[in-house]
Scaffold this active site. Sequence first.
Site, short mmCIF file in Angstrom:
data_model
loop_
_atom_site.label_atom_id
_atom_site.label_comp_id
_atom_site.label_asym_id
_atom_site.label_seq_id
_atom_site.Cartn_x
_atom_site.Cartn_y
_atom_site.Cartn_z
N LYS A 212 1.11 -1.35 0.15
CA LYS A 212 -0.09 -0.10 0.02
C LYS A 212 1.04 1.19 0.16
CE LYS A 212 -1.41 1.50 4.03
NZ LYS A 212 -1.06 2.81 4.40
N ASN A 213 1.84 1.82 1.27
CA ASN A 213 2.53 1.91 1.05
C ASN A 213 2.72 2.33 0.51
OD1 ASN A 213 1.42 2.54 3.25
ND2 ASN A 213 3.13 2.42 4.95
N ARG B 250 -3.22 10.96 4.18
CA ARG B 250 -2.21 11.69 5.01
C ARG B 250 -1.65 12.32 3.25
NH1 ARG B 250 1.02 13.92 9.07
NH2 ARG B 250 3.24 13.11 8.52
N CYS C 68 -4.94 8.60 9.90
CA CYS C 68 -4.86 7.81 10.80
C CYS C 68 -4.47 8.68 12.03
CB CYS C 68 -3.96 6.59 11.34
SG CYS C 68 -4.59 5.56 10.38
N ARG D 11 1.96 13.94 13.62
CA ARG D 11 2.22 14.25 12.26
C ARG D 11 1.47 15.29 11.27
NH1 ARG D 11 -0.76 8.48 10.01
NH2 ARG D 11 1.58 8.68 9.46
N PRO D 12 2.71 16.29 11.50
CA PRO D 12 3.14 17.36 10.88
C PRO D 12 3.61 17.49 9.24
CG PRO D 12 4.53 17.56 12.55
CD PRO D 12 3.71 16.42 12.46
N VAL D 13 3.04 18.09 8.36
CA VAL D 13 4.55 18.12 6.60
C VAL D 13 4.79 18.61 6.47
CG1 VAL D 13 2.04 16.32 5.84
CG2 VAL D 13 2.53 19.24 5.77
N ASP D 14 5.82 19.70 8.15
CA ASP D 14 6.35 20.45 8.13
C ASP D 14 8.13 19.88 7.20
OD1 ASP D 14 6.79 18.73 10.36
OD2 ASP D 14 9.22 20.53 11.59
N LEU D 15 8.43 19.27 7.15
CA LEU D 15 9.75 18.44 6.64
C LEU D 15 9.11 18.20 5.16
CD1 LEU D 15 9.99 16.02 9.18
CD2 LEU D 15 11.50 17.78 8.87
N ASP E 115 5.04 0.18 11.86
CA ASP E 115 2.92 -0.14 11.61
C ASP E 115 3.39 -1.61 12.03
OD1 ASP E 115 3.05 2.10 10.74
OD2 ASP E 115 3.43 1.51 8.40
N ILE F 5 8.46 6.26 16.66
CA ILE F 5 8.15 6.66 15.62
C ILE F 5 6.95 7.39 15.72
CG2 ILE F 5 7.89 6.76 13.48
CD1 ILE F 5 9.76 5.63 13.38
N ARG G 113 -8.23 0.14 4.79
CA ARG G 113 -7.17 1.11 4.22
C ARG G 113 -6.71 0.24 3.55
NH1 ARG G 113 -5.94 5.36 7.76
NH2 ARG G 113 -4.51 5.53 6.40
C1 UD1 Z 1 4.84 6.38 6.64
C2 UD1 Z 1 3.93 5.36 6.36
C3 UD1 Z 1 3.92 5.20 6.84
C4 UD1 Z 1 4.57 4.30 9.00
C5 UD1 Z 1 5.63 5.67 8.38
C6 UD1 Z 1 6.75 5.68 9.22
C7 UD1 Z 1 2.65 5.47 4.21
C8 UD1 Z 1 2.37 6.18 3.53
N1 UD1 Z 1 2.59 5.71 5.12
O1 UD1 Z 1 4.25 7.69 6.89
O2 UD1 Z 1 2.72 3.49 7.26
O3 UD1 Z 1 3.48 4.26 10.02
O4 UD1 Z 1 5.97 6.24 7.16
O5 UD1 Z 1 7.76 4.44 8.85
O6 UD1 Z 1 4.32 5.67 3.71
N2 UD1 Z 1 7.13 14.44 10.71
C9 UD1 Z 1 7.19 15.44 11.02
N3 UD1 Z 1 7.06 16.03 10.13
C10 UD1 Z 1 6.96 15.88 9.02
C11 UD1 Z 1 6.84 14.30 8.26
C12 UD1 Z 1 6.88 13.19 9.74
O7 UD1 Z 1 7.31 15.79 11.98
O8 UD1 Z 1 6.90 16.65 8.14
C13 UD1 Z 1 6.93 13.19 11.58
C14 UD1 Z 1 6.31 12.15 11.46
O9 UD1 Z 1 5.46 12.85 12.78
C15 UD1 Z 1 6.11 11.08 12.66
C16 UD1 Z 1 8.22 10.83 12.04
O10 UD1 Z 1 8.21 12.22 11.69
O11 UD1 Z 1 6.90 11.44 14.05
C17 UD1 Z 1 8.12 9.57 11.06
O12 UD1 Z 1 6.74 10.19 9.85
P1 UD1 Z 1 6.92 9.66 8.26
O13 UD1 Z 1 8.17 9.15 8.23
O14 UD1 Z 1 6.79 11.08 7.50
O15 UD1 Z 1 5.42 8.78 8.42
P2 UD1 Z 1 4.95 8.95 6.95
O16 UD1 Z 1 5.42 9.47 5.48
O17 UD1 Z 1 3.48 10.00 7.36
#
Ligand code: UD1
Length: 422
Positions: free
Chosen positions: A22-23, A94, A118, A123-127, A308, A330, A400
């Site tokens: 899926k991912n 997301r 979820c 789970r921000p998107v700042d990065l 996961d 995580i 999902r």
């Molecule tokens: C992906 C997977 C999810 C898995 C996760 C960690 C998909 C669709 N989803 O989620 O199933 O649980 O990897 O292996 O591939 N973070 C920030 N800022 C950001 C982005 C992330 O602070 O902009 C933090 C998150 O809150 C978290 C950590 O970074 O604590 C890792 O998250 P991330 O690896 O980005 O997870 P996803 O890509 O959302």
Amino acid sequence: MDSIVVTGNGALAGEIPIAGAKNACLTLMPATLLSDEPLTLTNAPRLSDIRTMTDLLASLGAEVSRLQDGQVLAMSSHDLNNHKADYDIVRKMRASILVLGPLLARHGHAIVSLPGGCAIGARPVDLHLKALEALGAELDLRDGYVHATAAGGLRGGTIDFPIVSVGATENALMAATLAKGTTVIRNAAREPEIVDLARCLQKMGAQIDGAGTNTITVQGVDRLHGATHPVVTDRIELGTYMLAPAICGGEVELLGGRMDLVGAFCEKLDEAGIDVLETSKGLSVKRRSDHVKAVNVTTEPFPGFPTDLQAQMMALLCTADGESVLEEKIFENRFMHAPELIRMGADIDVHGGHATVRGVKRLKGAPVMATDLRASVSLILAGLAAEGDTTISRVYHLDRGYEHVVRKLEGVGARIERIKGQ
Ligand code: UD1
């Protein structure tokens, strides 16, 4: 709303086919936005998250045809006519944020709603946003949307992630393929889904080195062309079903399973007393004895133990001999399955980012509620080994990420039924 009823039973035996990831599919699909030629994905999983991404791409003007019962996705972004990803679709998932990098790279602008997904932490998107800024994007956050522009196109740059993020690495990688010049992504995620994305982008003509290591270098090209790509095996579905014979006894072969996808997980299974063997068709799993040993688990980015699979591992450890400590590094709020497992008789204490699980002799069936995707499947696993019936409600979470879960588990002798809701 549908529910699933699982009746505790004995040993399992047989084969379970593992679907495409899926991912991986959720990041491969937006890659279609990078080219005006067709991108075809084979071995795609049939899941509601994939339908959500299909709807999102269609809303942008891409064509997505589901062939061979949905296992093949034929996509074309020849006639994109919209650069706005609406809240109504994005809020459902997301991973929708993954259209931002490709849209911006090919068209120079994009408007994407901030995502939902979820409920497992902030789970921000700042990065994702900082990475695109490092490639020259100008971003403006207003009304719940990211308004992104790159007049004259993106340009290569250095992205140094402070923490490892799978999604942000994927967005940066896709955007960098069409940026002018060289991009270096440091502290990149190393997940197999990143490697799969890089392979697909390379087939489309992208110049990428180092995917699967923590430094990825991308030499931007003027345009990408079409390709056909098989989606990598779903290591989370694989690990989940590996736990079924570990919990119930018996022996199950996971078709398409690969040890390199689940290395750290297999080490913990070995410690707990579970044997995993490579076969010509995949991986075969069985317990060494009736007793599972307690083990301590810390979730980490790949190649560490995956977050996961933490909920499913907890289901196993509920009936292990001794005390296990699970540390979640995580996501800060990812023990929502614990109270549900406690309803089934488990002995668990959650304290901050840790959960202490003291093994009990046997779990007892109970009505429980799925709180997120992986939590829901952990309750199914727990129910398989519990005494009596476990009824799991809110199974839309499960749809999902797990295709044909009832059929796959029935196929190895589990007593499991889906009850249609009103
Ligand atoms: C992906 C997977 C999810 C898995 C996760 C960690 C998909 C669709 N989803 O989620 O199933 O649980 O990897 O292996 O591939 N973070 C920030 N800022 C950001 C982005 C992330 O602070 O902009 C933090 C998150 O809150 C978290 C950590 O970074 O604590 C890792 O998250 P991330 O690896 O980005 O997870 P996803 O890509 O959302």
